[in-house]
Design an enzyme around this catalytic site. Structure first.
Site, PDB file in Angstrom:
ATOM      1  N   ASP A 183     -28.646  32.628  86.793  1.00 54.84           N
ATOM      2  CA  ASP A 183     -29.981  33.103  86.433  1.00 54.84           C
ATOM      3  C   ASP A 183     -31.033  32.401  87.277  1.00 54.84           C
ATOM      4  O   ASP A 183     -31.204  31.183  87.182  1.00 54.84           O
ATOM      5  CB  ASP A 183     -30.254  32.841  84.950  1.00 54.84           C
ATOM      6  CG  ASP A 183     -29.404  33.716  84.050  1.00 54.84           C
ATOM      7  OD1 ASP A 183     -29.534  34.946  84.142  1.00 54.84           O
ATOM      8  OD2 ASP A 183     -28.613  33.172  83.260  1.00 54.84           O
ATOM      9  N   ASP A 224     -26.028  41.213  78.811  1.00 58.14           N
ATOM     10  CA  ASP A 224     -26.388  39.803  79.010  1.00 58.14           C
ATOM     11  C   ASP A 224     -27.210  39.289  77.839  1.00 58.14           C
ATOM     12  O   ASP A 224     -28.345  39.709  77.634  1.00 58.14           O
ATOM     13  CB  ASP A 224     -27.184  39.682  80.312  1.00 58.14           C
ATOM     14  CG  ASP A 224     -27.580  38.249  80.645  1.00 58.14           C
ATOM     15  OD1 ASP A 224     -27.271  37.336  79.860  1.00 58.14           O
ATOM     16  OD2 ASP A 224     -28.213  38.048  81.698  1.00 58.14           O
TER      17      ASP A 224
END
Length: 228
Positions: free
Chosen positions: A38, A180
């Protein structure tokens, strides 16, 4: 990446940031399929995480497929740096990028896979226009930016909607559905049954409990219980 059942992508954001190399090696040894990285800029989301230097360091620690989830504005400016750092796939946010088709095309021309992420509040009614341009469609099942949030149940219907669109376009296997956030055994089962291909989890993998990472991978895949 060859698909064999549901793919598991631990998000290294949930690891001890002082030990990212060890975390990457542990993920690889667990049997997980890829590492989800991320990247946050403090503007698109109110958090700051990794840049190309950290991606390169992770890449040196593992042979696993590396997926960069770019939660940043102006992602076009960073594509080349992410690729040079070792990214195998770059996912940009629908809400953060202008000229999405150009960005996706550029990512692919750089020799890596491309995808689009959608935040929970974003409509996906128009998804069919983007499926042919993507290797993956990522559906956020929590608000982007932080670990440890609860799974948003409405995500399940979105998975079904995208699966139907992929089937209608004849893109089965060439465009995957990724989910996610908030993934645990219960939400993973619901996502698998709805048609998800890839499950991303951070807190689930890195919280301290009695279950090791390899067992957690199997639980999310449903293999322990003979699930789909």
């Amino acid at each position: 990446m060859k698909k064999q059942g549901v793919l598991i992508a631990p998000s290294i954001m949930g690891a001890d940031l002082a030990c990212l190399g060890d975390a990457a090696r542990n993920i690889e040894e667990s049997g997980a399929n890829l590492i989800h990285i991320d990247v946050m800029d403090g503007h698109f989301v109110p958090n700051i995480t990794f840049g190309p230097g950290i991606i390169a360091a992770i890449n040196r620690s593992t042979d696993l497929f590396l997926e960069v989830h770019a939660m940043i504005y102006t992602p076009f400016e960073f594509v080349e740096a992410f690729v040079k750092a070792g990214a195998d796939r770059i996912i940009v946010h629908f809400e953060a990028a202008e000229n999405l088709k150009e960005i996706l095309d550029y990512i692919r021309k750089c020799g890596v896979q491309a995808g689009i992420a959608f935040s929970p509040e974003t409509s996906i009614e128009f998804i069919s226009a983007f499926i042919p341009l993507c290797d993956v469609i990522l559906l956020m099942s929590v608000q982007p930016g932080f670990c440890g949030q609860k799974f948003i149940p409405d995500t399940i219907e979105k998975i079904r909607f995208v699966r139907q669109a992929i089937q209608t376009l004849g893109k089965e296997g060439s465009c995957l559905i990724e989910v996610d956030g908030g993934i645990d055994e219960e939400s993973a089962r619901a996502c698998r049954e709805a048609g998800a291909d890839i499950l991303v989890a951070a807190s689930y993998f890195f919280k301290k409990d009695s279950i090791n990472m390899k067992e957690k991978v199997l639980l999310l895949q449903g293999e322990e219980h003979g699930a789909k």
